[in-house]
Structures are given as structure tokens and as C-alpha cells.
Design a protein around this motif. Structure first.
Motif, mmCIF file in Angstrom:
data_model
loop_
_atom_site.group_PDB
_atom_site.id
_atom_site.type_symbol
_atom_site.label_atom_id
_atom_site.label_comp_id
_atom_site.label_asym_id
_atom_site.label_seq_id
_atom_site.Cartn_x
_atom_site.Cartn_y
_atom_site.Cartn_z
ATOM 1 N N PRO A 60 7.912 -9.130 19.766
ATOM 2 C CA PRO A 60 6.682 -8.783 19.041
ATOM 3 C C PRO A 60 6.871 -8.439 17.560
ATOM 4 C CG PRO A 60 7.297 -7.022 20.559
ATOM 5 C CD PRO A 60 8.226 -8.168 20.823
ATOM 6 N N ALA A 61 8.097 -8.151 17.135
ATOM 7 C CA ALA A 61 8.307 -7.761 15.728
ATOM 8 C C ALA A 61 7.893 -8.884 14.774
ATOM 9 C CB ALA A 61 9.766 -7.391 15.505
ATOM 10 N N ILE A 62 8.062 -10.129 15.218
ATOM 11 C CA ILE A 62 7.729 -11.268 14.339
ATOM 12 C C ILE A 62 6.216 -11.327 14.138
ATOM 13 C CG2 ILE A 62 7.887 -13.775 14.019
ATOM 14 C CD1 ILE A 62 10.375 -13.758 15.813
ATOM 15 N N LEU A 63 5.484 -11.248 15.244
ATOM 16 C CA LEU A 63 4.018 -11.314 15.166
ATOM 17 C C LEU A 63 3.448 -10.140 14.362
ATOM 18 C CD1 LEU A 63 1.730 -13.121 16.045
ATOM 19 C CD2 LEU A 63 1.538 -11.786 18.148
ATOM 20 N N GLU A 64 4.072 -9.007 14.526
ATOM 21 C CA GLU A 64 3.627 -7.825 13.791
ATOM 22 C C GLU A 64 3.714 -8.064 12.270
ATOM 23 O OE1 GLU A 64 5.379 -3.436 13.748
ATOM 24 O OE2 GLU A 64 5.094 -4.280 15.776
ATOM 25 N N LEU A 98 1.274 -9.846 6.984
ATOM 26 C CA LEU A 98 1.205 -10.842 5.898
ATOM 27 C C LEU A 98 -0.195 -11.434 5.788
ATOM 28 C CD1 LEU A 98 4.583 -12.734 6.358
ATOM 29 C CD2 LEU A 98 3.809 -11.609 4.258
ATOM 30 N N ARG A 99 -0.797 -11.708 6.948
ATOM 31 C CA ARG A 99 -2.166 -12.224 6.946
ATOM 32 C C ARG A 99 -3.082 -11.245 6.228
ATOM 33 N NH1 ARG A 99 -4.868 -16.125 10.022
ATOM 34 N NH2 ARG A 99 -6.650 -15.569 8.728
ATOM 35 N N ALA A 100 -2.961 -9.974 6.586
ATOM 36 C CA ALA A 100 -3.855 -8.954 6.036
ATOM 37 C C ALA A 100 -3.604 -8.741 4.541
ATOM 38 C CB ALA A 100 -3.669 -7.656 6.807
ATOM 39 N N SER A 101 -2.326 -8.789 4.116
ATOM 40 C CA SER A 101 -2.022 -8.435 2.731
ATOM 41 C C SER A 101 -2.117 -9.613 1.778
ATOM 42 C CB SER A 101 -0.623 -7.820 2.649
ATOM 43 O OG SER A 101 0.334 -8.775 3.073
ATOM 44 N N LEU A 129 -2.043 -19.304 5.764
ATOM 45 C CA LEU A 129 -1.014 -19.910 4.910
ATOM 46 C C LEU A 129 -1.363 -21.389 4.742
ATOM 47 C CD1 LEU A 129 1.797 -19.476 3.528
ATOM 48 C CD2 LEU A 129 2.834 -20.151 5.707
ATOM 49 N N ALA A 130 -1.353 -21.851 3.481
ATOM 50 C CA ALA A 130 -1.756 -23.241 3.222
ATOM 51 C C ALA A 130 -0.704 -24.229 3.738
ATOM 52 C CB ALA A 130 -1.960 -23.433 1.729
ATOM 53 N N THR A 131 -1.152 -25.409 4.077
ATOM 54 C CA THR A 131 -0.250 -26.490 4.489
ATOM 55 C C THR A 131 0.769 -26.760 3.384
ATOM 56 O OG1 THR A 131 -2.066 -27.453 5.727
ATOM 57 C CG2 THR A 131 -0.196 -28.883 5.308
ATOM 58 N N GLY A 132 2.037 -26.878 3.768
ATOM 59 C CA GLY A 132 3.102 -27.163 2.797
ATOM 60 C C GLY A 132 3.737 -25.923 2.201
ATOM 61 N N ALA A 171 5.372 -21.791 2.605
ATOM 62 C CA ALA A 171 6.297 -21.119 3.529
ATOM 63 C C ALA A 171 6.371 -19.635 3.212
ATOM 64 C CB ALA A 171 7.688 -21.746 3.417
ATOM 65 N N VAL A 172 6.648 -18.848 4.241
ATOM 66 C CA VAL A 172 6.775 -17.397 4.087
ATOM 67 C C VAL A 172 7.750 -16.885 5.156
ATOM 68 C CG1 VAL A 172 4.834 -16.810 5.613
ATOM 69 C CG2 VAL A 172 5.403 -15.299 3.734
#
Ligand code: ADP
Length: 167
Positions: A42-46, A51-54, A60-63, A65-66
């Protein structure tokens, strides 16, 4: 840079970073994405949620990376990139190449020396394997990066031989 091609499961690779063929939600999916979240815990999803929220309210746009932690996986980081959905009428090769370039750029930022890639876009996103192999290998070869080894981890023999024919 050394490029190696292996048959295997990307979640088991002993490398600094593995690349995830994510979707723009970053909130998990099927295929390699599902396997990474299942085995990494679960640490990855967390971190993805944060990242989604911030930073990526719209995804994340196509092409692009994060990176996040790799949780319980042997790798230290997961680099999430969003491959293009294959289209026979619209040439999206630049976006597929961008996934590789952006992932290696993030790897450089992290200081990752060894990076494993799956065959991005060749599963649910429908990209023909031979074409994806050609684009992926060309993108990695042309990248200016400090990464010392890129390992393509192919999930079946057909994928491995497609990459071998293009190498
Ligand atoms: P996409 O949505 O980008 O098409 P998929 O995860 O559906 O992503 O598939 C990308 C590729 O990853 C496919 O060739 C699939 O066979 C492969 N794959 C699935 N699971 C794994 C795994 N555990 N390790 C390496 N490759 C995998």
C-alpha cells in the motif's frame, strides 16, 4: 549504457528503479500496474494518492513520468509513466518515446543507475509488440542519461523475441 533484454516479471527485478506502465489516474489498474501495486504493497498507492492531490489533479499526462517509493519490492523506486493507447490512424510514437525519455530523466534526478522497463502500451493499450519494441529501443538508445543499465523485462517469449529482433 548497457541495454539488456530478459524474460521475466518486473516486480522481481533487482534494480534501482522499475518503470510502471501506469494510467493517468495513478490509482492502479490491471496488467503490470496491478502486479506492482499488489506486490509492492500500500505504500506505493499512498504516495500516488498524495501526488494526485498535490500536483496532478487532472491526472498524469500521457508521455510523462513521476516517481514513488517501491514499497516492498526489491527496487528502490517505481517510476510511473503513462503510455499512449495505440491508434492505427493517429501516430502516437512520440508519446511512447517520451515515456522512455521522461522515465530516464526522472531516473537521473533520483540517481538511479539501473532501470527496468516493461513493454509499455503493449497490453491493455494495444500497441503491436514489434512496433513498440522498435520505438522503445530507439528512445532508450538516443537518450542522454547517466543511467548505466536499462533492462527491458518482457513477460512472454513473443515479447522477448520482438525486442531481440529490433536490438
Ligand atoms: P499498458 O496499459 O501500457 O498496455 P499493460 O500492463 O496492460 O500496460 O501491459 C504492458 C506489458 O506489460 C504487456 O506486454 C504485458 O504482458 C506486460 N506485463 C504484465 N505484467 C507484467 C509483469 N509482472 N512484468 C513484466 N511485464 C508485465
Amino acid at each position: 549504457m548497457r541495454i539488456s533484454l530478459v524474460l521475466g516479471d518486473i516486480t522481481q527485478q533487482q534494480v534501482d528503479a522499475i518503470v510502471n506502465a501506469a494510467n493517468s489516474s495513478l490509482l492502479g489498474g490491471g496488467g503490470v500496474d496491478g502486479a506492482i501495486h499488489r506486490k509492492g504493497g500500500p505504500a506505493i498507492l499512498e504516495e500516488c494518492r498524495k501526488l494526485r492531490a498535490s500536483h496532478y489533479g487532472k491526472g498524469l499526462a500521457t508521455g510523462q513520468a513521476v516517481a514513488t517509493t517501491a514499497g516492498n519490492l526489491p527496487a528502490r523506486w517505481v517510476i510511473h509513466t503513462v503510455g499512449p493507447v495505440y491508434s492505427a490512424t493517429d501516430d502516437r510514437s512520440e508519446l511512447l518515446a517520451s515515456c522512455h525519455h521522461q522515465s530516464l530523466r526522472i531516473a537521473d534526478e533520483l540517481g538511479a543507475q539501473t532501470v527496468a522497463f516493461p513493454a509499455i502500451s503493449t497490453g491493455i493499450y494495444g500497441w503491436p509488440m514489434a512496433s513498440a519494441a522498435e520505438i522503445a529501443l530507439q528512445a532508450v538508445r538516443s537518450a542522454s542519461t547517466r543511467v548505466a543499465e536499462v533492462r527491458f523485462v518482457l513477460f512472454d517469449r513473443e515479447a522477448l523475441s520482438a525486442f531481440e529482433s529490433q536490438n
